[in-house]
Design an enzyme around this catalytic site. Structure first.
Site, PDB file in Angstrom:
ATOM      1  N   ALA A 123       0.808  -1.155  -0.033  1.00 48.50           N
ATOM      2  CA  ALA A 123      -0.018  -0.008  -0.127  1.00 48.50           C
ATOM      3  C   ALA A 123       0.956   1.132  -0.069  1.00 48.50           C
ATOM      4  CB  ALA A 123      -0.993  -0.045   1.218  1.00 48.50           C
ATOM      5  N   THR A 124       2.047   1.218   0.749  1.00 49.72           N
ATOM      6  CA  THR A 124       2.882   2.355   0.709  1.00 49.72           C
ATOM      7  C   THR A 124       3.352   2.815  -0.852  1.00 49.72           C
ATOM      8  OG1 THR A 124       3.859   1.940   2.846  1.00 49.72           O
ATOM      9  CG2 THR A 124       5.128   3.290   1.453  1.00 49.72           C
TER      10      THR A 124
ATOM     11  N   ASN B 128      -6.517   3.241  10.103  1.00 51.86           N
ATOM     12  CA  ASN B 128      -5.543   2.190  10.791  1.00 51.86           C
ATOM     13  C   ASN B 128      -5.322   2.126  12.307  1.00 51.86           C
ATOM     14  OD1 ASN B 128      -4.136   4.450   9.361  1.00 51.86           O
ATOM     15  ND2 ASN B 128      -2.310   3.357  10.460  1.00 51.86           N
TER      16      ASN B 128
ATOM     17  N   GLN C 124      -7.039  -0.913   5.150  1.00 53.59           N
ATOM     18  CA  GLN C 124      -7.657  -1.599   6.488  1.00 53.59           C
ATOM     19  C   GLN C 124      -9.302  -1.677   5.978  1.00 53.59           C
ATOM     20  OE1 GLN C 124      -5.958  -2.428   8.988  1.00 53.59           O
ATOM     21  NE2 GLN C 124      -4.132  -1.344   8.792  1.00 53.59           N
TER      22      GLN C 124
ATOM     23  N   SER D 278      -2.683  -3.566   0.443  1.00 53.40           N
ATOM     24  CA  SER D 278      -1.196  -4.634   0.964  1.00 53.40           C
ATOM     25  C   SER D 278      -1.830  -5.851   0.932  1.00 53.40           C
ATOM     26  CB  SER D 278      -0.595  -4.215   2.097  1.00 53.40           C
ATOM     27  OG  SER D 278       0.277  -3.129   2.053  1.00 53.40           O
TER      28      SER D 278
ATOM     29  N   HIS E 104      -0.250  -8.298   2.778  1.00 52.71           N
ATOM     30  CA  HIS E 104       0.088  -8.883   4.362  1.00 52.71           C
ATOM     31  C   HIS E 104      -1.001  -8.454   5.421  1.00 52.71           C
ATOM     32  CE1 HIS E 104       1.704  -5.422   6.291  1.00 52.71           C
ATOM     33  NE2 HIS E 104       1.938  -4.943   5.205  1.00 52.71           N
TER      34      HIS E 104
ATOM     35  N   THR F 172      11.471  -6.077 -13.087  1.00 53.76           N
ATOM     36  CA  THR F 172      11.091  -7.596 -13.318  1.00 53.76           C
ATOM     37  C   THR F 172       9.948  -7.948 -12.381  1.00 53.76           C
ATOM     38  OG1 THR F 172      13.034  -8.367 -14.531  1.00 53.76           O
ATOM     39  CG2 THR F 172      11.707 -10.008 -13.417  1.00 53.76           C
TER      40      THR F 172
ATOM     41  N   CYS G 143       3.829   1.444  12.279  1.00 58.98           N
ATOM     42  CA  CYS G 143       4.563   1.771  11.450  1.00 58.98           C
ATOM     43  C   CYS G 143       4.993   3.087  11.809  1.00 58.98           C
ATOM     44  CB  CYS G 143       4.026   2.212  10.135  1.00 58.98           C
ATOM     45  SG  CYS G 143       2.588   1.600   9.806  1.00 58.98           S
TER      46      CYS G 143
HETATM   47  N1  PMP Z   1      -2.551   2.605   4.634  1.00 57.31           N
HETATM   48  C1  PMP Z   1      -2.896   2.062   5.754  1.00 57.31           C
HETATM   49  C2  PMP Z   1      -4.108   2.589   6.328  1.00 57.31           C
HETATM   50  C3  PMP Z   1      -2.294   1.297   6.245  1.00 57.31           C
HETATM   51  O1  PMP Z   1      -2.602   0.858   7.645  1.00 57.31           O
HETATM   52  C4  PMP Z   1      -1.082   0.485   6.087  1.00 57.31           C
HETATM   53  C5  PMP Z   1      -0.090  -0.047   6.920  1.00 57.31           C
HETATM   54  N2  PMP Z   1       0.120   0.283   8.251  1.00 57.31           N
HETATM   55  C6  PMP Z   1      -0.369   1.224   4.771  1.00 57.31           C
HETATM   56  C7  PMP Z   1      -1.116   2.322   4.087  1.00 57.31           C
HETATM   57  C8  PMP Z   1       1.020   0.845   4.223  1.00 57.31           C
HETATM   58  O2  PMP Z   1       0.897  -0.409   3.815  1.00 57.31           O
HETATM   59  P1  PMP Z   1       2.609  -1.221   3.742  1.00 57.31           P
HETATM   60  O3  PMP Z   1       3.347  -0.929   4.884  1.00 57.31           O
HETATM   61  O4  PMP Z   1       2.267  -2.632   3.672  1.00 57.31           O
HETATM   62  O5  PMP Z   1       2.806  -0.724   2.661  1.00 57.31           O
END
Ligand code: PMP
Length: 382
Positions: A73-74, A154, A183, A201, A203, A239, A326
């Site tokens: 997601a980042t 989040n 989320q 994301s 995970h 790649t 994070c």
């Molecule tokens: N957006 C939100 C709302 C999140 O909760 C998170 C993860 N904490 C992210 C973005 C970023 O995801 P990632 O660390 O997997 O890139």
């Protein structure tokens, strides 16, 4: 000691089916999808089939949307925001976001404001962690080219009415709407057809780390973020992480199955947890709205340090978080809780419990008993 994981908003246990599928791909389909031989063609075919399946699972037409695989997601947030702002800056230089976005959204907007001359409006939430439609209506204008607002926060699990916001944004045809659904994707039913772009994301939904996607309307063009061999529609060269891209479709399918079959169980667990916390102890003050996402319960301690409690719980085998994983290392206080309540003490002492589909009611009860015991001990030692 059996661990109780109540930190699912940070990351989740990988689903066994995904693990097996991934392992098999690593062994059998490791070829480069750009290679001109049957091994390469087959990997490319599987990646494209994964794109189609992802869209189908989210009820999106492949004529209208495309999937850009990212590392999570980042990266998807960065690509969407930088990509739209830089590609469409000649149409207008105004951007809108909220003060409670994830740093992978907020910091990109700060950069565009400070380094690239964009005008930025940052909408504030109310005490339920919700940004109102009225605030969006007041901020948007003919110069606005991008609004980015998260579906589910989040840290506190507040639910923004992102579907309602679409009605406002549609009145401004130059403006695109990006939604961070990291989320929300397997935790809340949304009509994804309403959004121009959205990020998530794997995970967070029992998939692999380093995997995710930006899903966007095909008619939108983005300034590329990584230049090179033109993979991912030229927006993100390099790649492909083919095995991860391929298993992302199963990850989403399984996650949506769980949303359909297990949401009610999570909601029952949440309500029991929330109501018990309210009754448990005078020192506890709830930060999450009770009618928010049932996957996230956030509270603060009025007179005790949250870090002491988180450590004591960790020693007892129960994993929770202070603010978001994070930002826990970056900031001493939660900017989300500060934005909601304008209370520094409360923002410094917040605890987040985040549930996943693997958690059980027994674990909630074990947590509540352990918490009560720890709080009594902490008070005696005061
Ligand atoms: N957006 C939100 C709302 C999140 O909760 C998170 C993860 N904490 C992210 C973005 C970023 O995801 P990632 O660390 O997997 O890139």
């Amino acid at each position: 000691m059996k661990i109780i994981n109540f930190d699912n908003a940070a990351t989740t246990l990988i689903d066994e089916t995904i693990e097996k599928e991934y392992q098999a791909l690593l062994n059998e389909h490791f070829y480069n999808p750009s290679s001109p031989h049957r091994g390469g063609y087959e990997v490319k075919r599987k990646i494209d089939a994964s794109r189609d399946a992802i869209l189908k699972n989210l009820n999106l037409s492949k004529n209208d949307y495309k999937v850009v695989f990212t590392s999570g997601a980042t990266e998807a947030n960065n690509l969407a925001i930088l990509g739209v702002a830089r590609r469409y800056k000649n149409r207008g230089k105004h951007l809108i976001t909220t003060s409670i976005e994830h740093p992978s959204v907020l910091r990109v907007f700060y950069y565009l404001r400070d380094e690239e001359g964009f005008r930025l409006s940052i909408l504030e939430p109310d005490q339920n962690g919700i940004v109102s439609l009225e605030k969006l209506m007041a901020a948007i204008d003919d110069e606005t080219i991008l609004v980015s607002i998260m579906a589910t926060n989040n840290e506190v699990g507040s639910l923004n009415d992102v579907e309602g916001m679409v009605q406002i944004i549609r009145k401004y045809p130059k403006c695109f709407f990006h939604v961070d659904v990291a989320q929300a994707i397997a935790h809340r039913k949304l009509n994804y057809n309403l959004f121009d772009l959205f990020s998530f994301s794997a995970h967070k939904i029992n998939g692999l780390k380093g995997s995710g996607a930006l899903i966007m309307k095909s008619k939108i063009s983005l300034a590329p973020m990584i230049f090179g061999g033109e993979q991912e529609f030229g927006m993100r060269s390099g790649t492909e992480d083919a095995e991860k891209d391929i298993v992302l479709s199963s990850t989403i399918r399984l996650a949506i199955d769980k949303l359909n079959s297990k949401y009610a169980v999570i909601k029952t667990m949440h309500d029991h947890l929330y109501d018990s916390l309210v009754k448990l102890e005078d020192d506890i003050i709830m930060n999450s709205p009770r009618d928010g996402s049932p996957f996230i319960v956030n509270f603060s301690l009025k007179n005790k340090r949250a870090s002491v409690l988180v450590e004591a719980l960790s020693n007892a085998g129960i994993y929770v978080s202070t603010s978001s994983a994070c930002s826990a290392k970056l900031a001493k206080e939660s900017y989300v809780i500060k934005a909601m309540f304008a209370d520094e003490r409360r923002a410094k002492n917040s605890i987040r419990i985040s549930l996943g589909y693997d958690n059980t009611m027994d674990e909630i009860d074990t947590f509540l008993n352990t918490l009560e015991k720890i709080l009594k001990e902490i008070m005696q030692n005061d």
